[in-house]
Design an enzyme around this catalytic site. Sequence first.
Site, PDB file in Angstrom:
ATOM      1  CG  ASP A  76      37.095  39.152  46.423  1.00  0.00           C
ATOM      2  OD1 ASP A  76      38.723  39.225  46.519  1.00  0.00           O
ATOM      3  OD2 ASP A  76      36.810  40.193  46.396  1.00  0.00           O
TER       4      ASP A  76
ATOM      5  CG  MET B 288      44.598  41.501  51.995  1.00  0.00           C
ATOM      6  SD  MET B 288      43.489  41.854  50.176  1.00  0.00           S
ATOM      7  CE  MET B 288      42.414  42.117  51.030  1.00  0.00           C
TER       8      MET B 288
ATOM      9  CG  PHE C 212      32.843  42.187  55.192  1.00  0.00           C
ATOM     10  CD1 PHE C 212      31.333  41.409  55.346  1.00  0.00           C
ATOM     11  CD2 PHE C 212      34.055  41.589  56.195  1.00  0.00           C
ATOM     12  CE1 PHE C 212      31.090  40.130  55.948  1.00  0.00           C
ATOM     13  CE2 PHE C 212      33.240  40.510  56.964  1.00  0.00           C
ATOM     14  CZ  PHE C 212      31.781  40.138  57.842  1.00  0.00           C
TER      15      PHE C 212
ATOM     16  CG  HIS D 118      41.308  37.192  46.590  1.00  0.00           C
ATOM     17  ND1 HIS D 118      40.993  38.721  47.606  1.00  0.00           N
ATOM     18  CD2 HIS D 118      42.273  36.741  47.773  1.00  0.00           C
ATOM     19  CE1 HIS D 118      41.977  38.745  48.677  1.00  0.00           C
ATOM     20  NE2 HIS D 118      42.521  37.644  49.109  1.00  0.00           N
TER      21      HIS D 118
ATOM     22  CG  HIS E 251      39.546  40.516  42.095  1.00  0.00           C
ATOM     23  ND1 HIS E 251      40.804  40.307  42.865  1.00  0.00           N
ATOM     24  CD2 HIS E 251      38.636  40.586  43.988  1.00  0.00           C
ATOM     25  CE1 HIS E 251      41.171  39.996  44.279  1.00  0.00           C
ATOM     26  NE2 HIS E 251      39.667  40.069  44.696  1.00  0.00           N
TER      27      HIS E 251
ATOM     28  CB  SER F  66      35.516  42.942  43.336  1.00  0.00           C
ATOM     29  OG  SER F  66      35.072  42.144  44.598  1.00  0.00           O
TER      30      SER F  66
ATOM     31  CG  MET G  50      35.042  35.987  51.430  1.00  0.00           C
ATOM     32  SD  MET G  50      34.217  36.698  51.881  1.00  0.00           S
ATOM     33  CE  MET G  50      35.412  37.972  50.731  1.00  0.00           C
TER      34      MET G  50
ATOM     35  CG  MET H   8      39.858  36.439  51.741  1.00  0.00           C
ATOM     36  SD  MET H   8      39.017  37.454  51.123  1.00  0.00           S
ATOM     37  CE  MET H   8      38.673  37.482  49.334  1.00  0.00           C
TER      38      MET H   8
ATOM     39  CG  ASP I 164      41.482  42.963  47.094  1.00  0.00           C
ATOM     40  OD1 ASP I 164      39.917  43.863  46.910  1.00  0.00           O
ATOM     41  OD2 ASP I 164      41.423  41.780  47.679  1.00  0.00           O
TER      42      ASP I 164
END
Length: 215
Positions: free
Chosen positions: A35, A137, A143, A66, A33, A8, A37, A68, A173
Amino acid sequence: MTKLVAPSILSGDFADMAKSCLDAKAWGADILHLDVMDGVFVPNITFGMPMVKALKTRNILPLDVHLMITKPEKYVGQFCDCGADIVTFHPDASDDVAGALKIIKDKGVKCGLVLNPDKPLELVRPYLDDIDVLLIMSVYAGFGGQKFIPESLNKLKQAKKLIEGKNVLLEVDGGVDETNAKDILACGVDIMVAGSAVYKSENPSKTIKILRGEI
Ligand code: DX5
Ligand code: ZN
């Protein structure tokens, strides 16, 4: 199937992200990966489409995005257009899970659903024939650097059973590291996401081999 390791980039160097991604490749990673957010679905903000697009131009490794974010159906198409190779989102964040999955599929991109620790596997059952990846998850999304929740092992085993006979990869993850990799791999996980364990490792190449179950 050979296990895949996806560092990540949340634990990479944001001032030098291309280098962090090239490092991951040099260390033996299979996937990156990413993330995303939005500060609404999770209490943190990272980056969005421009980062995906920028990293795509470097063509380093496949990009696993991913999301979020709330109402992912509004943005999944744009993430595909920016060069994502896999797009996953949380079904509880969406008003139209089937629609969002279809948008991703129609773009020729692999799609998947993500479950936070408190979300039951039942949420994804209706979509098992439509997804390529099921992401469990093992911490609450939001975080990097959190501790692996041990109960996740049971959920991973149940998830593996649920996707038996389906063309779905199992991804994990959160808090994945050298100490728990063996137990996680024993659950039949296909894609191991790890941020801090890789980027903070003294020997990242070795860490990636351990995460893949090679040593
Ligand atoms: C958490 C993210 C994870 C995180 C993993 O919301 O989805 O991908 O970056 O980081 P570690 O491996 O440090 O838990
Ligand atoms: Zn993630």
